[in-house]
Design an enzyme around this catalytic site. Structure first.
Site, mmCIF file in Angstrom:
data_model
loop_
_atom_site.group_PDB
_atom_site.id
_atom_site.type_symbol
_atom_site.label_atom_id
_atom_site.label_comp_id
_atom_site.label_asym_id
_atom_site.label_seq_id
_atom_site.Cartn_x
_atom_site.Cartn_y
_atom_site.Cartn_z
ATOM 1 N N GLY A 49 -15.616 -4.883 -8.823
ATOM 2 C CA GLY A 49 -16.618 -5.283 -10.034
ATOM 3 C C GLY A 49 -18.373 -5.117 -8.996
ATOM 4 N NE ARG A 82 -4.055 -2.316 0.608
ATOM 5 C CZ ARG A 82 -4.132 -3.069 1.029
ATOM 6 N NH1 ARG A 82 -4.735 -2.852 2.586
ATOM 7 N NH2 ARG A 82 -4.488 -4.951 1.353
ATOM 8 C CB CYS A 135 -6.841 -9.252 -14.163
ATOM 9 S SG CYS A 135 -8.053 -8.872 -13.273
ATOM 10 C CB CYS A 180 -10.710 -12.635 -1.241
ATOM 11 S SG CYS A 180 -12.846 -13.649 -0.880
#
Length: 379
Positions: free
Chosen positions: A117, A17, A80, A200
């Site tokens: 999404g 990050r 992607c 995930c």
């Protein structure tokens, strides 16, 4: 006859990050590392193929940081598969004889974006009417469809996370470097059944870059000791199916691209020593074992249960930690997957090294839809 194309320099930044850096700065960091490894400067680059899903004109922004030389820049947006598309475009242009040295860059800054999404604001959305458009729901749905066909369970999908998170503990550039025992994966917050949070992939900022050269240029510069040949490069999209447009086809594009890549490379699944595939969600890794021809139809469940895709086993998959642990900065992922392969083919992967690796396969899928498969070879 067209020349073979090689990767002579490739690198990625530590995924993480970086809210105080710009996408251009992130891409520049990766590009400079790749240029340094290839022992070339920005003036040696004849064209730039770059991509980002959330930043426009990313190639120009990168060159503003490291040197604007007036060369052609092609910017790509292909979900992607964006980074892999940049490599594919560079490869094709060099096969055509237009360039002998190009730079490919993929960059994404995703800090603060939230879930991918998600339904956009506006008139009555298809979300809720035709099914969920969020990526966890798409792949949860795909996982359940696969489970109905094969008998796969939530535990089988969780084993993918256990494996990939373990592999990441050996990868200093991965974002999540933590063991996650099976119970921890299964007890994590449920996102979209059968997927828990630890099944995930992780939204992170990241960049990866590669320098490609023709064989004659590689020999001229004396770089064959580090050069990795691109033996196969193929892409495909989903043909029309009865599920469209309600359900994304997460399988067929990969099957088509894999067949093309094997044919181009003149090798088969049994020749592949390791695979970096698109484990955006744990449920889909088992499907891609089959889509890439690593096993027969319905045998992906057996492969994960028998440990065939673990480091040291028959066909190690996602030794980097995959998207589940390394992180998934969308446009950077395709090149980052190739970076992992190059490390192993050069024998530079340290404690996670796949022994005697000669052929590696990199795979990504962008929904809706674009799949890319590349086969790399230690010459």
């Amino acid at each position: 006859m067209s020349e073979d194309i090689y990767i002579v320099g490739i690198d990625m930044i530590n995924f993480g990050r970086f809210p105080h850096k710009t996408p251009g700065q992130l891409g520049a960091q990766a590009a400079l590392a790749a240029l340094d490894e290839a022992e070339v400067g920005i003036r040696d680059i004849q064209a730039v193929f770059s991509g980002s899903n959330y930043t426009t004109m990313i190639g120009q922004k990168v060159l503003q940081e490291i040197g604007q030389t007036g060369v052609q820049i092609i910017n790509l947006v292909n979900a992607c598969s964006t980074g892999a598309s940049a490599i594919r475009m560079g490869h094709v242009s060099m096969k055509a004889g237009e360039f002998d040295t190009v730079l490919c860059v993929g960059v994404e800054q995703m800090t603060g974006l939230g879930m991918l999404g998600a339904a956009a604001a506006g008139p009555i959305p298809t979300e809720g009417l035709l099914g969920s458009a969020s990526m966890p729901a798409v792949f949860g749905e795909s996982g359940m469809e696969y489970a109905a066909k094969t008998g796969a369970t939530q535990t089988d999908f969780a084993l993918v996370s256990v494996k990939n998170h373990h592999n990441a503990t050996m990868n200093p550039k991965a974002f999540l470097r933590k063991e996650t025992p099976l119970e921890m994966v299964l007890e994590a917050e449920e996102i979209a059944y059968p997927l828990t949070k630890l099944m995930c992939s992780i939204n992170v900022d990241g960049a990866a870059a590669a320098v490609l050269m023709t064989e004659s240029k590689v020999k001229e510069r004396g770089l064959m000791d580090r050069a990795i040949r691109i033996r196969g490069s193929a892409m495909a999209s989903a043909p029309w199916g009865e599920h469209d447009p309600i359900l994304h086809d997460v399988n067929t594009p990969t099957q088509i691209a894999a067949r093309k890549a094997y044919e181009m490379a003149g090798v088969g699944p049994d020749d592949i020593d390791l695979v970096e595939l698109h484990d955006c969600f744990a449920s889909v890794e088992l499907q891609h074992y089959e889509n890439l021809g690593l096993c027969g139809e319905g045998e992906g469940v057996r492969m994960i249960r028998d440990g065939e895709t673990e480091l040291g086993a028959r066909i190690p998959v996602n030794v980097s930690g995959g998207l589940l642990s390394k992180g998934h900065p969308i446009a950077a992922t395709g090149i980052a997957n190739m970076y992992e392969l190059v490390l192993h083919l050069r024998g530079q992967a340290g404690e996670r090294q796949v022994k005697d690796a000669k052929f590696g396969m990199a795979h990504v899928v962008g929904l809706g839809t674009s799949a890319a498969v590349h086969i790399l070879e230690k010459p």
